[in-house]
Write a protein that holds these residues in place. Structure first.
Motif, PDB file in Angstrom:
ATOM      1  N   MET A 170     -20.577 -26.578  88.687  1.00 14.54           N
ATOM      2  CA  MET A 170     -19.809 -26.326  87.458  1.00 14.54           C
ATOM      3  C   MET A 170     -19.491 -27.668  86.812  1.00 14.54           C
ATOM      4  N   LYS A 171     -19.767 -27.746  85.509  1.00 15.71           N
ATOM      5  CA  LYS A 171     -19.467 -29.005  84.822  1.00 15.71           C
ATOM      6  C   LYS A 171     -19.166 -28.694  83.364  1.00 15.71           C
ATOM      7  N   PHE A 172     -18.092 -29.236  82.876  1.00 12.90           N
ATOM      8  CA  PHE A 172     -17.744 -29.021  81.466  1.00 12.90           C
ATOM      9  C   PHE A 172     -16.845 -30.153  80.994  1.00 12.90           C
ATOM     10  N   SER A 173     -16.752 -30.294  79.691  1.00 12.76           N
ATOM     11  CA  SER A 173     -15.766 -31.234  79.158  1.00 12.76           C
ATOM     12  C   SER A 173     -14.941 -30.519  78.094  1.00 12.76           C
ATOM     13  N   VAL A 174     -13.720 -30.978  77.972  1.00 13.15           N
ATOM     14  CA  VAL A 174     -12.767 -30.278  77.120  1.00 13.15           C
ATOM     15  C   VAL A 174     -11.697 -31.289  76.703  1.00 13.15           C
ATOM     16  N   THR A 175     -11.005 -31.006  75.603  1.00 14.34           N
ATOM     17  CA  THR A 175      -9.950 -31.957  75.214  1.00 14.34           C
ATOM     18  C   THR A 175      -8.683 -31.648  76.021  1.00 14.34           C
ATOM     19  N   THR A 176      -7.947 -32.691  76.328  1.00 13.02           N
ATOM     20  CA  THR A 176      -6.763 -32.514  77.187  1.00 13.02           C
ATOM     21  C   THR A 176      -5.691 -31.662  76.500  1.00 13.02           C
ATOM     22  N   ASP A 177      -5.569 -31.778  75.165  1.00 15.79           N
ATOM     23  CA  ASP A 177      -4.498 -30.991  74.520  1.00 15.79           C
ATOM     24  C   ASP A 177      -4.796 -29.487  74.559  1.00 15.79           C
ATOM     25  N   LYS A 178      -6.069 -29.127  74.467  1.00 16.24           N
ATOM     26  CA  LYS A 178      -6.439 -27.696  74.581  1.00 16.24           C
ATOM     27  C   LYS A 178      -6.157 -27.208  76.002  1.00 16.24           C
ATOM     28  N   LEU A 179      -6.550 -28.052  76.949  1.00 15.80           N
ATOM     29  CA  LEU A 179      -6.364 -27.675  78.348  1.00 15.80           C
ATOM     30  C   LEU A 179      -4.874 -27.565  78.674  1.00 15.80           C
ATOM     31  N   ARG A 180      -4.099 -28.488  78.093  1.00 19.95           N
ATOM     32  CA  ARG A 180      -2.654 -28.507  78.347  1.00 19.95           C
ATOM     33  C   ARG A 180      -2.008 -27.219  77.843  1.00 19.95           C
ATOM     34  N   SER A 181      -2.336 -26.835  76.611  1.00 22.95           N
ATOM     35  CA  SER A 181      -1.674 -25.632  76.075  1.00 22.95           C
ATOM     36  C   SER A 181      -2.158 -24.370  76.804  1.00 22.95           C
ATOM     37  N   ALA A 182      -3.413 -24.384  77.230  1.00 18.23           N
ATOM     38  CA  ALA A 182      -3.905 -23.226  77.990  1.00 18.23           C
ATOM     39  C   ALA A 182      -3.181 -23.131  79.332  1.00 18.23           C
ATOM     40  N   LEU A 183      -3.002 -24.272  79.968  1.00  9.82           N
ATOM     41  CA  LEU A 183      -2.308 -24.265  81.258  1.00  9.82           C
ATOM     42  C   LEU A 183      -0.861 -23.817  81.101  1.00  9.82           C
ATOM     43  N   THR A 184      -0.215 -24.266  80.036  1.00  7.74           N
ATOM     44  CA  THR A 184       1.178 -23.859  79.793  1.00  7.74           C
ATOM     45  C   THR A 184       1.255 -22.342  79.688  1.00  7.74           C
ATOM     46  N   ALA A 185       0.266 -21.755  79.019  1.00  2.00           N
ATOM     47  CA  ALA A 185       0.287 -20.301  78.838  1.00  2.00           C
ATOM     48  C   ALA A 185       0.086 -19.565  80.165  1.00  2.00           C
ATOM     49  N   VAL A 186      -0.817 -20.045  80.992  1.00  2.51           N
ATOM     50  CA  VAL A 186      -1.138 -19.277  82.208  1.00  2.51           C
ATOM     51  C   VAL A 186      -0.195 -19.557  83.384  1.00  2.51           C
ATOM     52  N   MET A 187       0.554 -20.660  83.286  1.00  2.00           N
ATOM     53  CA  MET A 187       1.403 -21.018  84.427  1.00  2.00           C
ATOM     54  C   MET A 187       2.490 -19.990  84.721  1.00  2.00           C
ATOM     55  N   SER A 188       2.836 -19.181  83.713  1.00  2.00           N
ATOM     56  CA  SER A 188       3.923 -18.215  83.916  1.00  2.00           C
ATOM     57  C   SER A 188       3.605 -17.205  85.019  1.00  2.00           C
ATOM     58  N   ALA A 189       2.340 -16.997  85.296  1.00  2.00           N
ATOM     59  CA  ALA A 189       2.002 -16.012  86.331  1.00  2.00           C
ATOM     60  C   ALA A 189       1.788 -16.658  87.698  1.00  2.00           C
ATOM     61  N   VAL A 190       1.980 -17.984  87.765  1.00  2.00           N
ATOM     62  CA  VAL A 190       1.835 -18.630  89.076  1.00  2.00           C
ATOM     63  C   VAL A 190       3.171 -18.515  89.800  1.00  2.00           C
ATOM     64  N   PRO A 191       3.203 -17.854  90.949  1.00  2.00           N
ATOM     65  CA  PRO A 191       4.500 -17.689  91.612  1.00  2.00           C
ATOM     66  C   PRO A 191       5.068 -19.027  92.088  1.00  2.00           C
ATOM     67  N   ALA A 192       6.396 -19.172  91.950  1.00  2.00           N
ATOM     68  CA  ALA A 192       7.032 -20.424  92.378  1.00  2.00           C
ATOM     69  C   ALA A 192       6.787 -20.645  93.865  1.00  2.00           C
ATOM     70  N   LYS A 193       6.894 -19.564  94.639  1.00  2.00           N
ATOM     71  CA  LYS A 193       6.559 -19.659  96.068  1.00  2.00           C
ATOM     72  C   LYS A 193       5.775 -18.408  96.388  1.00  2.00           C
ATOM     73  N   SER A 194       4.794 -18.574  97.219  1.00  4.09           N
ATOM     74  CA  SER A 194       4.051 -17.381  97.593  1.00  4.09           C
ATOM     75  C   SER A 194       3.566 -17.500  99.019  1.00  4.09           C
ATOM     76  N   ALA A 195       3.523 -16.357  99.677  1.00  9.13           N
ATOM     77  CA  ALA A 195       3.017 -16.341 101.038  1.00  9.13           C
ATOM     78  C   ALA A 195       1.495 -16.491 101.046  1.00  9.13           C
ATOM     79  N   LEU A 196       0.864 -16.240  99.894  1.00  9.06           N
ATOM     80  CA  LEU A 196      -0.595 -16.343  99.816  1.00  9.06           C
ATOM     81  C   LEU A 196      -0.981 -17.597  99.023  1.00  9.06           C
ATOM     82  N   PRO A 197      -1.460 -18.634  99.699  1.00 10.38           N
ATOM     83  CA  PRO A 197      -1.746 -19.908  99.024  1.00 10.38           C
ATOM     84  C   PRO A 197      -2.690 -19.779  97.827  1.00 10.38           C
ATOM     85  N   ILE A 198      -3.618 -18.830  97.872  1.00  9.53           N
ATOM     86  CA  ILE A 198      -4.589 -18.721  96.772  1.00  9.53           C
ATOM     87  C   ILE A 198      -3.886 -18.440  95.440  1.00  9.53           C
ATOM     88  N   LEU A 199      -2.717 -17.796  95.496  1.00  6.52           N
ATOM     89  CA  LEU A 199      -2.003 -17.463  94.257  1.00  6.52           C
ATOM     90  C   LEU A 199      -1.400 -18.707  93.589  1.00  6.52           C
TER      91      LEU A 199
END
Lengths: 369, 367
Positions: free
Chosen positions: A1-30
């Motif tokens: 896998m190889k791609f390039s992207v601008t950091t500001d696009k990646l930053r805003s995308a990450l901000t959007a998806v982080m809400s579903a990342v559990p603060a603590k989880s028993a399952l590391p993959i989450l």
């Protein structure tokens, strides 16, 4: 896998998806964000097994692939970067990030260990106005229960079958109900109990230039699309209690009071209320509302009087100040109406509009004799 | 039957097939109690059944290839929930959750944790119930597996009772325990009991051959030691276990042949008694040997019956017979076995292992 992207696009995308990342989880993959290439786009997905978020951004994809990358570390790195192009290459689940003169490496996990997210079928999607949905969520989510022993009350009841689309939430002490004309969803689906966290997320992502939110009703989940973000949530199993039964129909006493004056007074008086019950006593007599609270721990007492419109017999009712304040915050008006019956029956709080689409109910607290 | 695809050796295969058949015929009760002693395959069958229930290719028991099966294998299936004893500290519990499941996957017949201070708390069960109250996400049904259910606290059992009284729709609950009597009667009565019998000797022997490199003779001995349960079988196949057997026999013979003072002197310098682990190993052997002696003592002399068929340590038959007169002086062997249990529980209370072992041997000597 190889791609390039601008950091500001990646930053805003990450901000959007982080809400579903559990603060603590028993399952590391989450704790990972799933990166997948799709044509000329990069797809980022996260999930806590109840809610999942996917977002797409444009990227220059040179080699297809997918990997799960530790979400928090990845976000920290991207947040710390200036606006630039970043090239990301994945070799055997080892992620290399290259930009300018920098070269960062981080270990990922195989993408196939990441939970499979519900499939989104655009053909089944129905668009509803974002502002309507946002308003309905804001006006009801605060009333949902946190008590895990009554799972159905942990959600917001979303009724879409009738002429009116309705959202209702209650924790057994208070209730909020809002309805609006139902032109797009009428008759298509039944009632659903939706976790408020998912709806709040939709409300948060459906901002700026997003005028419509896509909704896909599946048997076991709901999928919302807000621009490039897709949020899916599991629905809670019912049945939802028959809330209509607790809404009184014959409250014959009407108390009208200035909203901001009441809110300020309740807030002040509540300082000396019981720390557990937050009880504030409403002593209502002709055109006078007296609010009082006592706290035996401090030996404290607070009494304030304020003008109101009231023409019924004198009555004393206790309310939890926090519940009253929550409700007053949601009402967009100068004056509010309390429809009352007796000291032990529910009060309905509405705006002064005769055909208001929004109704709140609060149960009284039993006053000590 | 698809079990061969995923696991070549399946304990309680017949029981599992029966449960699968009930599921496919829509006759599987929604609340099940898997009861049976430790190491008879409750965990394995509960997990395989959960995979079968959630598999997306329902024509087979489970395909092992669909997204559901893959996620179940990685323990991140959104519709399969586990509840088992974890530390009260939430951070510690989160850290131990997946390792517990992986450990059970690797050693399905043994304890995944030796932490006896962990219980199934009310917080654990609330999370579990909250998950069960969601609609299934990937599959048609949800499955909740409660393991080591006897370690539920009273409040947890009360809470579980609520779930059993109003089972969530499209869900199956599998409660596994080796001590069903520790569950509330009201819980037991709401669960359909599935009793797990002891594993067949052929299965135990095949399992040992497939999973451990041990000589054929030792396979036979361990199979008899296991007595139909593979609980902590890893300990039984260690070289040290067999070495300890020889020491255990010597000490037992000494106990019935030597004066007490000599026995104490001999034991004092014996390295086999120097720590708890070693003494526990000896206790297992002494227990099996005392049981063998009961068999030997029960056989009439010169009957021509080969006693080895009935012995755990069948290769010691001649040695038992050699000392038969001495061992016959042991009164009430069953009382000695009780005494062994007492020593075992004293060890758990942290008594000096060497002293406990010597004290046991000396009282044998006095008999």
């Amino acid at each position: 896998m190889k791609f390039s992207v601008t950091t500001d696009k990646l930053r805003s995308a990450l901000t959007a998806v982080m809400s579903a990342v559990p603060a603590k989880s028993a399952l590391p993959i989450l704790g990972n964000v799933l990166l997948e290439t799709e044509g000329k786009s990069l797809k980022l997905s996260t999930t806590d097994l109840e809610i999942s978020i996917t977002t797409m951004i444009d990227a220059k994809v040179t080699k297809k692939g997918s990997v799960a990358i530790p979400a928090k570390k990845f976000q920290e790195i991207i947040d710390a970067l200036p606006q630039t192009d970043i090239e990301i290459e994945v070799i055997s689940n080892r992620i290399e990030m290259r930009f300018g003169t920098g070269d960062y490496k981080i270990a990922g996990m195989p993408a196939d260990e990441f939970p499979r997210l519900p499939e989104f079928n655009p053909a089944k999607e129905i668009k509803i106005p974002a502002d309507v949905l946002r308003r309905m969520i804001h006006k009801t989510a605060f009333s949902a229960s946190n008590d895990e022993t009554r799972p159905a009350l942990n959600g917001i009841l979303w009724q879409t079958s009738g002429e009116k689309m309705r959202m209702v939430a209650t924790d057994g002490h208070r209730l909020a109900k809002i309805e609006t004309d139902n032109t797009k969803l009428q008759g298509l689906y039944g009632d659903m109990i939706v976790p408020p966290r998912a709806l709040n997320l939709v409300s948060r992502l459906a901002v700026d230039d997003i005028t419509e939110v896509g909704v896909t009703f599946n048997e076991n989940n709901l999928i919302f699309t807000c621009g490039s973000n897709t949020i899916s949530t599991r629905v809670i199993e019912g049945p939802y209690p028959n809330y209509e039964q607790v809404i009184p129909k014959y409250n014959n006493k009407s108390l009208i009071v200035a909203k901001s004056l009441l809110a300020d007074t309740v807030r002040r008086v509540a300082i000396l209320s019981n720390a557990l019950t937050h009880q504030v006593k409403f002593s209502i007599s002709k055109n006078t509302l007296q609010l009082s609270a006592t706290n035996v721990d401090f030996g404290g007492e607070a009494v304030e009087k304020l003008p109101c419109q009231y023409d019924g017999e004198d009555i004393e009712i206790g309310y939890n100040a926090a519940y009253v304040l929550d409700i007053l915050k949601q009402l967009e008006c100068d004056e509010v109406r309390f429809s009352l019956s007796t000291a032990v029956s529910a009060a309905i709080i509405t705006t002064m509009e005769p055909a208001s689409d929004y109704l709140c109910l609060v149960m009284p607290l039993r006053l000590a004799d | 039957m698809t079990t061969a695809k995923t696991q070549t050796l399946l304990p309680q295969a017949e029981l599992y097939e029966r449960l699968c058949r009930l599921f496919h015929e829509n006759r599987l009760p929604s609340s099940l109690l898997f009861a049976g002693k430790k190491g008879v395959g409750k965990w394995v069958v509960a997990n395989l059944l959960a995979k079968t229930i959630t598999c997306q290719n329902p024509a087979d028991n489970f395909c092992g290839e669909c997204a559901s099966c893959r996620q179940a294998a990685a323990f991140c299936h959104p519709d399969i929930y586990y509840l088992f004893p974890l530390p009260k500290d939430e951070d510690k519990a989160d850290k131990l959750y997946l390792p517990y499941l992986q450990q059970k996957q690797e050693r399905p017949f043994s304890d995944a944790s030796d932490d006896v201070t962990s219980f199934i708390t009310i917080d654990n069960i609330r999370k579990f119930q909250s998950n069960l109250s969601r609609h299934p996400s990937l599959s048609k049904y949800k499955v909740g597996i409660v393991y080591e259910a006897e370690r539920m606290l009273p409040a947890t059992m009360d809470s579980l009772l609520k779930t059993l009284e109003e089972p969530p729709r499209d869900s199956f609950l599998i409660v596994c325990t080796d001590q069903p009597r520790f569950l509330l009667a009201t819980i037991r009565s709401r669960l359909q009991r599935v009793s797990f019998p002891a594993l067949e000797s052929e299965f135990v022997a095949s399992y040992l051959k497939q999973n451990f490199e041990i000589p054929e003779k030792e396979v036979g001995i361990v199979t008899r030691f296991a007595a139909g349960a593979l609980y902590n079988v890893e300990q039984l196949v260690e070289k040290a276990f067999f070495e300890a057997r020889e020491t255990a026999f010597d000490l037992l013979t000494n106990a019935v042949t030597m004066p007490a003072s000599d026995l104490v002197v001999k034991c004092s310098g014996n390295t086999a008694l120097e720590n708890r682990e070693k003494v526990e190993r000896l206790l297992i052997h002494w227990q099996s040997m005392l049981r063998d002696l009961m068999v030997i003592n029960a056989l009439p002399l010169q009957t021509g019956i080969d006693p080895s068929q009935a012995l755990i340590n069948f290769d010691y038959a001649d040695r038992y017979l050699e000392h038969r007169d001495r061992f016959a002086s042991l009164q009430r062997v069953e009382q000695q076995i009780d005494k062994l249990e007492q020593v075992r529980s004293e060890l758990r209370r942290n008594v000096n292992p060497k002293m406990a072992a010597i004290s046991f041997l000396v009282q044998l000597n006095q008999h």
